[in-house]
Write an enzyme that holds these catalytic residues in place. Structure first.
Site, PDB file in Angstrom:
ATOM      1  N   CYS A  38     -14.524  18.745  24.086  1.00  4.67           N
ATOM      2  CA  CYS A  38     -14.591  17.424  23.454  1.00  4.67           C
ATOM      3  C   CYS A  38     -15.324  17.542  22.124  1.00  4.67           C
ATOM      4  O   CYS A  38     -16.475  18.000  22.100  1.00  4.67           O
ATOM      5  CB  CYS A  38     -15.317  16.436  24.362  1.00  4.67           C
ATOM      6  SG  CYS A  38     -15.558  14.805  23.625  1.00  4.67           S
ATOM      7  N   LYS A  52     -34.427 -15.842  -2.434  1.00  2.00           N
ATOM      8  CA  LYS A  52     -34.053 -15.016  -1.297  1.00  2.00           C
ATOM      9  C   LYS A  52     -33.755 -15.851  -0.051  1.00  2.00           C
ATOM     10  O   LYS A  52     -34.322 -16.917   0.156  1.00  2.00           O
ATOM     11  CB  LYS A  52     -35.186 -14.019  -0.977  1.00  2.00           C
ATOM     12  CG  LYS A  52     -35.486 -13.015  -2.087  1.00  2.00           C
ATOM     13  CD  LYS A  52     -34.360 -12.030  -2.274  1.00  2.00           C
ATOM     14  CE  LYS A  52     -34.209 -11.094  -1.111  1.00  2.00           C
ATOM     15  NZ  LYS A  52     -35.313 -10.135  -0.955  1.00  2.00           N
ATOM     16  N   LYS A  54     -26.795 -12.823  -4.763  1.00  2.21           N
ATOM     17  CA  LYS A  54     -27.610 -11.618  -4.944  1.00  2.21           C
ATOM     18  C   LYS A  54     -27.089 -10.570  -3.961  1.00  2.21           C
ATOM     19  O   LYS A  54     -27.318 -10.661  -2.764  1.00  2.21           O
ATOM     20  CB  LYS A  54     -29.085 -11.901  -4.684  1.00  2.21           C
ATOM     21  CG  LYS A  54     -29.983 -10.693  -4.930  1.00  2.21           C
ATOM     22  CD  LYS A  54     -31.443 -11.037  -4.677  1.00  2.21           C
ATOM     23  CE  LYS A  54     -32.346  -9.835  -4.955  1.00  2.21           C
ATOM     24  NZ  LYS A  54     -32.041  -8.686  -4.057  1.00  2.21           N
ATOM     25  N   ALA A  80       3.902   1.762  -1.178  1.00  7.72           N
ATOM     26  CA  ALA A  80       4.507   1.993  -2.495  1.00  7.72           C
ATOM     27  C   ALA A  80       3.457   2.503  -3.475  1.00  7.72           C
ATOM     28  O   ALA A  80       3.723   3.429  -4.263  1.00  7.72           O
ATOM     29  CB  ALA A  80       5.140   0.704  -3.014  1.00  7.72           C
ATOM     30  N   TYR A  81       2.261   1.902  -3.428  1.00 15.18           N
ATOM     31  CA  TYR A  81       1.180   2.353  -4.321  1.00 15.18           C
ATOM     32  C   TYR A  81       0.851   3.820  -4.039  1.00 15.18           C
ATOM     33  O   TYR A  81       0.717   4.630  -4.969  1.00 15.18           O
ATOM     34  CB  TYR A  81      -0.061   1.481  -4.111  1.00 15.18           C
ATOM     35  CG  TYR A  81      -1.237   1.885  -4.970  1.00 15.18           C
ATOM     36  CD1 TYR A  81      -1.441   1.321  -6.234  1.00 15.18           C
ATOM     37  CD2 TYR A  81      -2.145   2.845  -4.523  1.00 15.18           C
ATOM     38  CE1 TYR A  81      -2.523   1.699  -7.019  1.00 15.18           C
ATOM     39  CE2 TYR A  81      -3.218   3.231  -5.303  1.00 15.18           C
ATOM     40  CZ  TYR A  81      -3.407   2.652  -6.557  1.00 15.18           C
ATOM     41  OH  TYR A  81      -4.477   3.030  -7.326  1.00 15.18           O
ATOM     42  N   ASP A  91       0.814  -1.212   0.000  1.00 20.12           N
ATOM     43  CA  ASP A  91       0.000   0.000   0.000  1.00 20.12           C
ATOM     44  C   ASP A  91       0.851   1.267   0.000  1.00 20.12           C
ATOM     45  O   ASP A  91       0.534   2.243  -0.685  1.00 20.12           O
ATOM     46  CB  ASP A  91      -0.926   0.009   1.220  1.00 20.12           C
ATOM     47  CG  ASP A  91      -2.025  -1.037   1.122  1.00 20.12           C
ATOM     48  OD1 ASP A  91      -2.224  -1.573   0.019  1.00 20.12           O
ATOM     49  OD2 ASP A  91      -2.686  -1.307   2.149  1.00 20.12           O
ATOM     50  N   GLU A 106     -25.279 -17.140  -9.013  1.00 20.31           N
ATOM     51  CA  GLU A 106     -24.392 -16.139  -8.429  1.00 20.31           C
ATOM     52  C   GLU A 106     -25.079 -15.505  -7.230  1.00 20.31           C
ATOM     53  O   GLU A 106     -26.310 -15.533  -7.121  1.00 20.31           O
ATOM     54  CB  GLU A 106     -24.023 -15.069  -9.456  1.00 20.31           C
ATOM     55  CG  GLU A 106     -25.215 -14.334 -10.035  1.00 20.31           C
ATOM     56  CD  GLU A 106     -24.839 -13.477 -11.239  1.00 20.31           C
ATOM     57  OE1 GLU A 106     -23.647 -13.426 -11.583  1.00 20.31           O
ATOM     58  OE2 GLU A 106     -25.751 -12.885 -11.839  1.00 20.31           O
TER      59      GLU A 106
END
Length: 718
Positions: A454, A341, A145, A62-63, A60, A143
């Site tokens: 605060c 579902k 839902k 380096a990116y 991360d 797949e």
């Protein structure tokens, strides 16, 4: 090891990139252009490895260094940023979301939660294809839902051009700039992409990111999002794309709405999309019949709690494209797809995190952030744990399976740990999560000692200061206060009096008239009654009755402050009464306040703590530069001397405060609870039963409002 064909060649920023760069102001234009091109190419590759392959090639840090360098080059040399990865940081705010007509309808699909409904769907498919003389094999592509927000994303010549929400299926909201900021949405397609491509995806907020984001909101005193779907939908519809860019959204692509290439099947689409850099879910399956599809659904149901995204079922699609064309669609849904579902989660759920919310008075309330669960017909994702003692009693911590109970229209409670899967109960913090001040325990409760300084208490304290229970400053509601704080114009109540018409008029939704009205309201609140000012300060445990009693007893704000502060000058931050009890001055302060009617040890301690807090002292000093609390009239008659009166319910001719003032100015005492020392309980409209029961138990005479007025008249008070 097989070479990665998608890996850019001769690019120094792809593998083990160096992040020590020549300062941009020492570069010439041509080398800067060349370096920017290499960085864009490398960042796109790293995005693909991270979002699509889930196999990042670099860390991360380096990116981030490569990304920052690209931004610096584009800014310094005014480079064209069209299609650049840096566009993910968000563009200019929009006035409103426009409308976009979809390239193809984004319809819904039929759904059901019973296995019989799934088999009926399969029977309709079988009959429909037999009637159409289809002789191929019927397979189902399955797949998850996703429980997110559906979007259409369009690419032309491989470049990202627009995105829209589903809307009514034909027209959606234009969310192009917001979707552009999502890391898993490529700005440019990869490989041998089509000339035109419109894909359908689901935008969602990952569960871990959702929990972390809600933790941040709760700790900042904001209400958490109800569930990841609401969080994603609200984020995607922001008018300011930079806000969207700051929030953790992701996307799964799962369908092609239109394209210049054809696909033979849904499985083929799923295989092709990643080749173009479009992220898909890896939990798909191609099955041979409806029984296997039902088994697939059961497997996903068992796994749902382990996923980092919310799913509420599975989608079953006839796989073959020709078969789908033959089946066609009704006016609202395709005949070749069905959503099976999951049942709603009921009462038992997993605690993902426990966060501590800071209230206006500084009270710390632990809140459990949980997987969505249905309780009393409502889906909830958070529950109160009330106080540190309850956490210890339940032994609850992150990872535990718990039972939830919801009573009425309030936040539900965690009532027991069903299965302890965590590492022991949550350890309550010793310091406030919002400001780092010490946490003070008062029996089972916990309080932040940071007071007016605060940040979690700040917004609520300013709201309370201006509210009807405070100084009743019209035009300073919750939204206005939030806007002033966000704009950096106000940090505490003292800043309100330094606002100018010019500053206010520049805010969105404000004009010269509304700005002037607020400034006038604030000017009118510069000489408040002492009791109103005390109430407005939001001193913990000090409401209107106590504030009135304090005003009556001490007469002036300075007298109250001197009694609380004594001769000590706190120099090391927050000082609590517990630190000074035993010293003459501390004990004197304690006794001075405890002698006031309705003030006991807990309230006395709260008052002294408030005035001795270093941050509170600073804010009060500034506030008194603008506000002059008027001394209370301590002169009273003696017509009601020795009488103690309690009120319950609402009165028609008086406010509760006015009635109590009448009693006290005539020498009587108006208290909040009935005891054996009470002489009269005045019962108004919608009175509570408890005080009436207490009056009967203590043989206290109850008066109606008319009888109360007659008593005052008979004593010469009226």
């Amino acid at each position: 090891m097989t070479a990665d064909p998608s890996r850019p060649s001769d690019n120094p920023y792809v593998s083990d990139p160096g992040t020590e760069f020549t300062p941009v102001d020492e570069l010439d234009e041509d080398p800067a252009h060349e370096q920017a091109g290499k960085l864009r190419e490398a960042i796109r590759y790293h995005d693909y490895r991270y979002y699509v392959e889930a196999d990042p090639a670099i860390g991360d840090r380096a990116y981030d260094a490569l990304f920052s360098r690209l931004q610096a080059l584009e800014d310094e040399f005014d480079l064209d940023t069209e299609g650049s990865p840096t566009q993910r940081v968000g563009g200019e705010p929009l006035d409103e979301l426009g409308e976009v007509e979809h390239v193809a309808p984004m319809g819904s699909i039929d759904q059901g939660g019973e296995v019989a409904e799934v088999r009926e769907f399969d029977e309709r498919v079988q009959r429909g294809l037999q009637d159409a003389d289809y002789d191929g094999e019927i397979q189902y592509f399955c797949e998850p839902k996703f429980d997110g927000l559906s979007v259409e994303v369009v690419y032309e010549d491989g470049e990202y051009v627009r995105a829209a929400t589903r809307g009514d299926g034909a027209v959606g909201e234009d969310v192009t700039e917001n979707v552009r900021t999502i890391g898993s949405v490529p700005q440019r397609l990869r490989g041998d992409y089509p000339d035109f491509l419109a894909v359908r995806g689901e935008v969602y907020m990952p569960r871990e990111a959702f929990t972390a984001y809600n933790r941040e909101r709760v700790e900042n005193g904001e209400d958490p999002f109800a569930n990841p779907r609401n969080a994603a939908a609200g984020t995607l519809r922001q008018l300011d794309p930079t806000i969207t860019a700051e929030r953790p959204l992701a996307v799964f692509f799962f369908g092609v709405l239109d394209s210049s290439v054809d696909f033979e099947s849904h499985a083929a689409i799923h295989e092709q999309l990643p080749e173009w850099g479009l992220r898909v879910c890896d939990r798909d399956d191609l099955v041979e019949d409806i029984d296997a599809a039902i088994d697939y659904r059961d497997q996903q149901l068992a796994a749902r709690d382990d996923l980092d995204y919310e799913i509420d079922g599975v989608v079953l699609k006839v796989n073959d494209g020709d078969a789908c064309d033959l089946l066609g669609a009704t006016s609202r849904a395709p005949r070749w797809a069905f959503a099976y579902k999951f049942p709603a989660r009921k009462e038992e759920t997993t605690v993902r995190d426990i966060v501590v919310q800071v209230g206006r008075t500084g009270r710390l309330t632990p809140v459990a952030l949980m997987d969505p669960v249905e309780v009393g017909g409502v889906t909830v994702t958070r529950a109160s744990l009330h106080n540190p003692s309850l956490i210890e009693e339940l032994g609850v911590g992150p990872g535990d399976l718990v039972r939830i109970k919801r009573a009425g229209d309030v936040i539900p409670d965690v009532v027991e740990v069903v299965e302890g899967n965590g590492d022991g109960h949550f350890e309550f913090p010793d310091t406030c999560p919002a400001c780092g001040s010490q946490v003070e325990r008062d029996g089972p409760m916990a309080f932040c000692t940071g007071g007016l300084t605060c940040p979690a208490q700040r917004e609520r304290s300013v709201e309370h200061y201006a509210s009807r229970d405070g100084l009743d400053i019209e035009g300073l509601g919750e939204k206005a206060v939030e806007q002033l704080l966000d704009a950096g114009l106000v940090e505490n109540a003292a800043d309100l009096y330094e606002l100018s018409v010019a500053e206010l008029a520049e805010l969105e939704g404000w004009g010269e008239t509304s700005a002037q009205n607020l400034v006038d309201e604030l000017d009118a609140a510069r000489e408040p009654a002492l009791e109103d000012f005390l109430t407005a300060l939001g001193i913990p445990q000090v409401g209107g009755v106590t504030a009135r009693n304090l005003a009556q007893e001490f007469g002036s704000f300075e007298a109250i402050r001197e009694a609380a502060e004594g001769d000590d000058e706190p120099s090391d931050g927050q000082v609590t009464l517990g630190d000074v009890v035993g010293e003459d001055d501390g004990q004197a302060a304690f006794e001075a306040f405890e002698s006031v009617p309705d003030v006991g040890p807990v309230v006395a301690r709260s008052i002294v703590d408030f005035f001795r807090g270093e941050g509170n002292r600073e804010v009060l000093s500034r506030l008194l530069e603008h506000v002059d609390p008027q001394d209370a009239d301590q002169s009273t008659g003696d017509a009601l001397e020795g009488l103690t009166v309690v009120f319950t319910g609402s009165l028609e001719g008086y406010t509760r405060g006015d009635a109590q003032d009448l009693v006290e100015r005539a020498g009587g005492s108006a208290t909040s609870s009935v005891s054996g020392n009470t002489d009269y309980l005045v019962v108004g409209e919608n009175a509570g039963q408890r005080k009436r029961d207490d009056a009967e138990a203590n043989d206290v005479e109850m008066l109606s409002e008319d009888e109360f007025v007659e008593l005052l008249e008979s004593k010469g008070v009226l």
